[in-house]
Design a protein around this motif. Structure first.
Motif, PDB file in Angstrom:
ATOM      1  N   ARG A   1       1.558   6.857   2.743  1.00  0.00           N
ATOM      2  CA  ARG A   1       2.601   7.689   2.124  1.00  0.00           C
ATOM      3  C   ARG A   1       3.973   7.134   2.484  1.00  0.00           C
ATOM      4  O   ARG A   1       4.181   6.630   3.584  1.00  0.00           O
TER       5      ARG A   1
ATOM      6  N   VAL B   1       2.711   4.498  -1.216  1.00  0.00           N
ATOM      7  CA  VAL B   1       2.623   5.416  -2.353  1.00  0.00           C
ATOM      8  C   VAL B   1       3.569   6.583  -2.095  1.00  0.00           C
ATOM      9  O   VAL B   1       3.933   6.850  -0.959  1.00  0.00           O
TER      10      VAL B   1
ATOM     11  N   ASP C   1      -5.076   1.007   4.406  1.00  0.00           N
ATOM     12  CA  ASP C   1      -5.291   2.054   3.410  1.00  0.00           C
ATOM     13  C   ASP C   1      -3.943   2.364   2.763  1.00  0.00           C
ATOM     14  O   ASP C   1      -2.918   1.813   3.156  1.00  0.00           O
ATOM     15  N   TRP C   2      -3.928   3.276   1.813  1.00  0.00           N
ATOM     16  CA  TRP C   2      -2.672   3.723   1.219  1.00  0.00           C
ATOM     17  C   TRP C   2      -1.825   4.383   2.294  1.00  0.00           C
ATOM     18  O   TRP C   2      -2.351   5.056   3.177  1.00  0.00           O
TER      19      TRP C   2
ATOM     20  N   ASN D   1       0.782  -1.233   0.000  1.00  0.00           N
ATOM     21  CA  ASN D   1       0.000   0.000   0.000  1.00  0.00           C
ATOM     22  C   ASN D   1       0.817   1.288   0.000  1.00  0.00           C
ATOM     23  O   ASN D   1       0.247   2.364   0.112  1.00  0.00           O
TER      24      ASN D   1
END
Length: 160
Positions: free
Chosen positions: A100, A42, A97-98, A40
């Motif tokens: 960072r 990004v 969730d995604w 996940n």
């Protein structure tokens, strides 16, 4: 009932068993955290964080296997069941969730710090009861501290 007759006294075996089981939970927890973030992550450093997480997961899974096999050698059944890990994990876990890339590094760095700190206490606890288990815990701690350094250094360099 022990599958193997241990060369340790019952008291020493219990100290080693507790240290090994708690370490197994931390290591399997780290591997799950690493994979969750790996899938996940990004951000601009996606690739490097993604690959670094793969290295971490490989290392902690190998260490988990060694820890579990040491427990079995002492006649203590290792417990890596999902329910056990879920109920006993004491490490920061990411949201489903995604994530960072900066946040991913922070979570992993903190999880490694906590796991290595907990391992150092187990090293002390096993010093007199089982130096063989202590030696294994020392080598696992060295690897976790190296991984911590690698994640923390990358984050510190990027933050400047």
């Amino acid at each position: 009932m022990a599958a193997m007759k241990s060369t340790l006294s019952d008291a020493a075996r219990q100290v080693a068993a507790n240290a090994l089981q708690n370490t197994l939970v931390d290591l399997l927890g780290l591997s799950l955290i690493g994979k969750q973030i790996h899938w996940n992550v990004v951000g601009s450093r996606f690739r490097s964080v993604h690959l670094q997480l793969d290295e971490l997961v490989t290392e902690v899974r190998e260490a988990a296997d060694q820890v579990a096999e040491r427990a079995a050698t002492l006649g203590v059944p290792p417990d890596g069941c999902p329910a056990t890990i879920a109920s006993a994990i004491a490490l920061p876990v990411p949201q489903a969730d995604w994530v960072r890339d900066d946040e991913a590094i922070e979570i992993v760095t903190e999880a490694l710090h906590i796991a290595a700190t907990r391992l150092r206490k187990r090293i002390e606890a096993t010093e007199n009861s089982d130096p063989v288990t202590q030696d294994l815990l020392i080598s696992v701690t060295a690897e976790l501290e190296k991984q911590h350094w690698m994640f923390a250094s990358g984050h510190a360099a990027h933050a400047q």
